[in-house]
Design a protein around this motif. Structure first.
Motif, PDB file in Angstrom:
ATOM      1  N   THR A 271       0.820  -1.216   0.000  1.00 14.32           N
ATOM      2  CA  THR A 271       0.000   0.000   0.000  1.00 14.32           C
ATOM      3  C   THR A 271       0.850   1.260   0.000  1.00 14.32           C
ATOM      4  N   PHE A 272       1.777   1.308  -0.933  1.00 12.14           N
ATOM      5  CA  PHE A 272       2.667   2.446  -1.155  1.00 12.14           C
ATOM      6  C   PHE A 272       3.693   2.641  -0.047  1.00 12.14           C
ATOM      7  N   GLN A 273       3.739   1.758   0.934  1.00 18.61           N
ATOM      8  CA  GLN A 273       4.687   1.876   2.039  1.00 18.61           C
ATOM      9  C   GLN A 273       5.821   0.879   1.847  1.00 18.61           C
ATOM     10  N   ILE A 274       7.058   1.375   1.825  1.00 20.01           N
ATOM     11  CA  ILE A 274       8.218   0.492   1.795  1.00 20.01           C
ATOM     12  C   ILE A 274       8.380  -0.114   3.183  1.00 20.01           C
ATOM     13  N   LYS A 275       8.517  -1.420   3.244  1.00 20.08           N
ATOM     14  CA  LYS A 275       8.498  -2.126   4.524  1.00 20.08           C
ATOM     15  C   LYS A 275       9.753  -1.832   5.347  1.00 20.08           C
ATOM     16  N   PRO A 276       9.644  -1.953   6.675  1.00 26.03           N
ATOM     17  CA  PRO A 276      10.769  -1.588   7.562  1.00 26.03           C
ATOM     18  C   PRO A 276      12.066  -2.338   7.274  1.00 26.03           C
TER      19      PRO A 276
END
Length: 556
Positions: free
Chosen positions: A354-359
């Motif tokens: 959802t457009f978020q690069i994972k940690p």
């Protein structure tokens, strides 16, 4: 995957008004959807980096100002198509504002205009199309008058009104002395009168619409809490595919606004955050504190995490003086793009949701992508001030190359929304000379809707069911790319004394926090910090006068 077709929300929801702390910037942009100014007014808000265009109609056969949209119509159409259109390109985040609220107001303004156009279409068909000969005659008369009014010669300006009155008199004489009888006579007499009756009815509808739209325009800029009503964004059953697509489009827009990836466009700075106005570096050799021992191994992420934790404490201070508001501290992945890039694309793959690069991917980029091609990691602390009119972003990047630790802090500032969007509606007036005291002047009120505007709305109304046709006939606004609502029409903050002060005052406390957190990590890992302390003293002197510069324009 942050792609089309993914549902970002738990279910159908009623869109809410813009988030707190960003009301002025959001409402200013949203007010453009309700404006009735000339469409070319948008060109006044162009900046050096981002330029909108007004594309004229392409039709040569029907080229006329009567099909030309006003600012609100063209703005609403352009924003909806760009931000909700199928297969749209990636958007730039609108820091300091809520783009979903702006789009909702565009949808609401379009819905109000459609309701008006439905009434005008009925009037046009009944009093115009049915009596087409008379309609064409009156339209030609209005067109001739408008053409003469554009002349700088006052004689030709007056001639337009005289010709219109003469045509009315000729029509009346024709009605009385017409030699024809029967149905044709009745039809021709009705054709001469019906367009006038339709014009009067259309004028009442147009005036009511303009008053409503202007009240919303005024309410948004006055902080009146004008809400956007878009019931078409709330599906009532699974078969309403259009409503469901609109709802998902709004949710996708909101999700992309929260993305943690941004784009660096050379001298334009980070798109959405503004140009880089200042830069400070702390770079020294890593040597062990005890020569007989080696440094305890650490990575860039260890330093970044310590800085992150301490930046969250910026709002706390030893004195009760107000100070910093609660900052937004966030990890950013920055992708390089060309200065004149026409579009951008967001990262995709299993490391993006959802457009978020994972940690875990953020941590990998921070530790390993410090040299050569690829995206880079920045830790950002962002302040949204002046109700969204000023966005200050300080970015920190940590790199370790060979035996050198470098920490760079850069300042970015996004200025207020252009003043064009902050102007309130004004009643049309005209200055005339007094009859007796002719050396004095007075202002008289003019009709809120001109006669030519009524004709324009009536002629456009039957075609609003197919917007591309109106674009072809009357033209449209072409938005600057890569497009983001906030940065596309942002002015420079340096013209406002207090905004400039706020931006520059942020640098010193952030640098202090970065230095303090870095020294703590270095000491914990057995690094000699004497050189870093000395370097920090030099930076402390430099930051006493952090005057804004064009830090992204290299003199080389």
């Amino acid at each position: 995957m942050a792609n089309d077709g993914f549902d970002f929300s738990p279910g159908a929801q009623i869109p809410l008004q813009g988030s707190g702390g960003q009301a002025v910037a959001t409402n200013a942009l949203a007010s453009a959807a309700y404006r009735d100014s000339d469409v070319t007014e948008i060109l006044k808000a162009n900046s050096d980096w981002h330029k909108s265009e007004v594309k004229p109609g392409q039709s040569k056969l029907f080229k006329s100002d009567y099909f030309k949209p006003n600012l609100g119509e063209a703005f609403s159409r352009a924003v909806q198509e760009r931000m909700l259109g199928g297969g749209r390109a990636a958007l730039i985040q609108s820091f300091g504002s809520d783009p979903q609220t702006v789009v909702e107001h565009c949808l609401s303004a379009t819905r109000l205009r459609k309701a008006r156009d439905s009434k005008l279409t009925l009037i046009t068909v009944v009093f115009g199309v049915v009596f087409l000969p008379g309609l064409l005659l009156w339209v030609l008369a209005f067109r001739l008058r408008d053409f003469l009014n554009k002349s700088k010669d006052k004689f030709f300006q007056a001639l337009g009104g005289v010709l219109l009155v003469a045509l009315g008199a000729a029509a009346a004489f024709f009605l009385i002395t017409m030699p024809l009888t029967g149905f044709l006579a009745l039809y021709l007499r009705a054709a001469a009168i019906a367009p006038l009756i339709g014009w009067l009815l259309a004028k009442r509808v147009a005036e009511a619409s303009v008053k409503d739209l202007r009240a919303r325009w005024e309410g948004l800029l006055s902080g009146g809490g004008v809400s956007a009503k878009i019931p078409e964004a709330v599906p009532k059953n699974p078969n309403e595919t259009a409503r469901e697509a609109l709802r998902q489009g709004l949710e996708k827009l909101s999700a992309e606004q929260q993305s943690n990836s941004v784009f660096y466009a050379g001298p334009k700075g980070i798109l959405g955050m503004g140009t880089r106005w200042g830069s400070w570096q702390l770079a020294e050799e890593l040597t062990p504190q005890d020569p007989s021992k080696e440094i305890h191994q650490f990575r860039s992420w260890d330093v970044v995490r310590a800085i992150h934790d301490q930046l969250k404490m910026l709002e706390r201070g030893p004195l009760n003086t107000g100070g910093f508001p609660t900052p937004s501290v966030k990890h950013w992945i920055v992708s390089p793009v060309g200065e004149n890039a026409g579009s951008v694309s967001r990262p995709e793959g299993e490391d993006v949701a959802t457009f978020q690069i994972k940690p875990h991917e953020i941590q990998r980029i921070c530790n390993h992508q410090q040299f050569g091609s690829g995206d880079r990691h920045y830790l950002g602390v962002q302040f949204t001030l002046w109700d969204g009119q000023l966005v200050i972003t300080m970015l920190i990047t940590v790199t370790v190359l060979h035996e050198t630790l470098r920490i760079e802090v850069t300042g970015h500032a996004l200025g207020p929304v252009h003043g064009l969007f902050l102007t309130k509606p004004e009643a049309p007036t005209k200055t005339v000379k007094k009859a007796v005291r002719f050396w004095e002047t007075r202002s008289i009120s003019l009709p809120i809707v001109k006669a030519s505007e009524v004709v324009r709305l009536a002629l456009r109304a039957p075609l609003t069911w197919y917007p591309p046709l109106l674009d072809y006939l009357g033209g449209k606004i072409v938005l600057p790319e890569p497009f983001g609502l906030r940065h596309a029409w942002a002015a420079k903050p340096w013209g406002h004394r207090f905004m400039a002060d706020d931006a520059m005052r942020t640098a010193t406390p952030v640098l202090r926090v970065v230095h303090s957190a870095t020294m703590r990590v270095l000491k914990e890992h057995g690094v000699d910090t004497e050189r870093f302390d000395n370097r920090s003293m030099v930076l402390s002197g430099q930051v006493q006068d952090p005057s804004p510069k064009k830090a992204d324009v290299y003199d080389a």
